[in-house]
Design a protein around this motif. Structure first.
Motif, PDB file in Angstrom:
ATOM      1  N   LYS A   1      39.187  43.876  49.372  1.00 37.75           N
ATOM      2  CA  LYS A   1      40.440  43.842  50.110  1.00 37.75           C
ATOM      3  C   LYS A   1      40.835  42.385  50.280  1.00 37.75           C
ATOM      4  O   LYS A   1      39.972  41.528  50.501  1.00 37.75           O
ATOM      5  N   PHE A   2      42.132  42.113  50.190  1.00 39.52           N
ATOM      6  CA  PHE A   2      42.611  40.748  50.306  1.00 39.52           C
ATOM      7  C   PHE A   2      43.858  40.676  51.156  1.00 39.52           C
ATOM      8  O   PHE A   2      44.637  41.634  51.240  1.00 39.52           O
ATOM      9  N   ALA A   3      44.050  39.522  51.753  1.00 43.68           N
ATOM     10  CA  ALA A   3      45.291  39.251  52.454  1.00 43.68           C
ATOM     11  C   ALA A   3      46.436  39.247  51.442  1.00 43.68           C
ATOM     12  O   ALA A   3      46.249  38.879  50.274  1.00 43.68           O
ATOM     13  N   ASP A   4      47.609  39.638  51.888  1.00 45.17           N
ATOM     14  CA  ASP A   4      48.761  39.695  50.993  1.00 45.17           C
ATOM     15  C   ASP A   4      49.050  38.331  50.357  1.00 45.17           C
ATOM     16  O   ASP A   4      49.511  38.263  49.210  1.00 45.17           O
ATOM     17  N   SER A   5      48.751  37.268  51.081  1.00 46.11           N
ATOM     18  CA  SER A   5      49.071  35.918  50.596  1.00 46.11           C
ATOM     19  C   SER A   5      48.241  35.507  49.377  1.00 46.11           C
ATOM     20  O   SER A   5      48.630  34.597  48.642  1.00 46.11           O
ATOM     21  N   VAL A   6      47.117  36.176  49.157  1.00 46.01           N
ATOM     22  CA  VAL A   6      46.248  35.799  48.034  1.00 46.01           C
ATOM     23  C   VAL A   6      46.035  36.942  47.047  1.00 46.01           C
ATOM     24  O   VAL A   6      45.405  36.747  46.000  1.00 46.01           O
ATOM     25  N   LYS A   7      46.541  38.109  47.378  1.00 42.10           N
ATOM     26  CA  LYS A   7      46.330  39.286  46.525  1.00 42.10           C
ATOM     27  C   LYS A   7      46.866  39.029  45.123  1.00 42.10           C
ATOM     28  O   LYS A   7      47.958  38.496  44.941  1.00 42.10           O
ATOM     29  N   GLY A   8      46.052  39.373  44.135  1.00 41.41           N
ATOM     30  CA  GLY A   8      46.436  39.158  42.747  1.00 41.41           C
ATOM     31  C   GLY A   8      46.048  37.802  42.205  1.00 41.41           C
ATOM     32  O   GLY A   8      46.114  37.569  40.989  1.00 41.41           O
ATOM     33  N   ARG A   9      45.660  36.890  43.078  1.00 39.06           N
ATOM     34  CA  ARG A   9      45.261  35.543  42.652  1.00 39.06           C
ATOM     35  C   ARG A   9      43.789  35.265  42.913  1.00 39.06           C
ATOM     36  O   ARG A   9      43.168  34.461  42.208  1.00 39.06           O
ATOM     37  N   PHE A  10      43.226  35.876  43.947  1.00 42.36           N
ATOM     38  CA  PHE A  10      41.831  35.657  44.337  1.00 42.36           C
ATOM     39  C   PHE A  10      41.001  36.899  44.028  1.00 42.36           C
ATOM     40  O   PHE A  10      41.473  38.031  44.176  1.00 42.36           O
ATOM     41  N   THR A  11      39.762  36.681  43.627  1.00 38.36           N
ATOM     42  CA  THR A  11      38.811  37.774  43.449  1.00 38.36           C
ATOM     43  C   THR A  11      37.461  37.370  44.041  1.00 38.36           C
ATOM     44  O   THR A  11      37.146  36.181  44.129  1.00 38.36           O
ATOM     45  N   ILE A  12      36.695  38.366  44.449  1.00 37.58           N
ATOM     46  CA  ILE A  12      35.359  38.151  44.990  1.00 37.58           C
ATOM     47  C   ILE A  12      34.353  38.852  44.090  1.00 37.58           C
ATOM     48  O   ILE A  12      34.566  39.996  43.672  1.00 37.58           O
ATOM     49  N   SER A  13      33.273  38.153  43.821  1.00 36.12           N
ATOM     50  CA  SER A  13      32.192  38.759  43.060  1.00 36.12           C
ATOM     51  C   SER A  13      30.870  38.325  43.685  1.00 36.12           C
ATOM     52  O   SER A  13      30.847  37.491  44.580  1.00 36.12           O
ATOM     53  N   ARG A  14      29.802  38.910  43.199  1.00 33.31           N
ATOM     54  CA  ARG A  14      28.498  38.575  43.760  1.00 33.31           C
ATOM     55  C   ARG A  14      27.438  38.584  42.675  1.00 33.31           C
ATOM     56  O   ARG A  14      27.545  39.310  41.697  1.00 33.31           O
ATOM     57  N   ASP A  15      26.432  37.768  42.899  1.00 26.92           N
ATOM     58  CA  ASP A  15      25.256  37.742  42.034  1.00 26.92           C
ATOM     59  C   ASP A  15      24.062  37.964  42.949  1.00 26.92           C
ATOM     60  O   ASP A  15      23.589  37.039  43.615  1.00 26.92           O
ATOM     61  N   ASN A  16      23.603  39.198  43.001  1.00 29.56           N
ATOM     62  CA  ASN A  16      22.537  39.537  43.945  1.00 29.56           C
ATOM     63  C   ASN A  16      21.235  38.810  43.614  1.00 29.56           C
ATOM     64  O   ASN A  16      20.450  38.491  44.514  1.00 29.56           O
TER      65      ASN A  16
END
Length: 128
Positions: free
Chosen positions: A59-74
């Motif tokens: 989930k992202f704030a509208d101001s960053v949606k489409g530009r930011f992504t989150i990923s993880r390396d466990n």
């Protein structure tokens, strides 16, 4: 000592990209929903986004949606915030979090809630 350490900030021109990292120490980041907040000069801290530990839905704030992504390396106990098409209004100190769920809520809840964590910040400056 339990801590979250953010890194990867820097100076970038508008339209550029940066990837922030946040590494957990003394707890397993995979057991949490990682997220990010930011605070621009003279402004309140604002929620940026998070990703659910269960279904992986972000989930992202509208101001960053489409530009930011989150990923993880466990394996590295680390999460990442990939920021593309950066704008001057993205300039801020970025903070990482470890929550029990992914939702938009006040930053201070991570401070007062047992079993959730607030990390260090890293400066991002977007300017030509």
């Amino acid at each position: 000592e339990v801590q979250l350490q953010a890194s990867g900030g820097g100076y970038v021109q508008p339209g550029g990209s940066l990837r922030l990292s946040c590494t957990a120490s003394d707890f397993t980041y995979a057991d949490y929903s990682p997220g990010w907040f930011r605070q621009a000069p003279g402004k309140e801290r604002e929620w940026v986004g998070c990703i659910s530990r269960g279904d992986g839905i972000a989930k992202f704030a509208d101001s960053v949606k489409g530009r930011f992504t989150i990923s993880r390396d466990n394996a590295k106990n680390t999460q990442y915030l990939q920021m593309d098409n950066l704008k001057p209004e993205d300039t801020a100190v970025y903070f990482c979090t470890a929550g029990t769920a992914c939702s938009k809520r006040p930053w201070w809840e991570y401070i007062i809630t047992d079993g959730e964590y607030w990390g260090t910040g890293t400066q991002v400056t977007v300017s030509s």
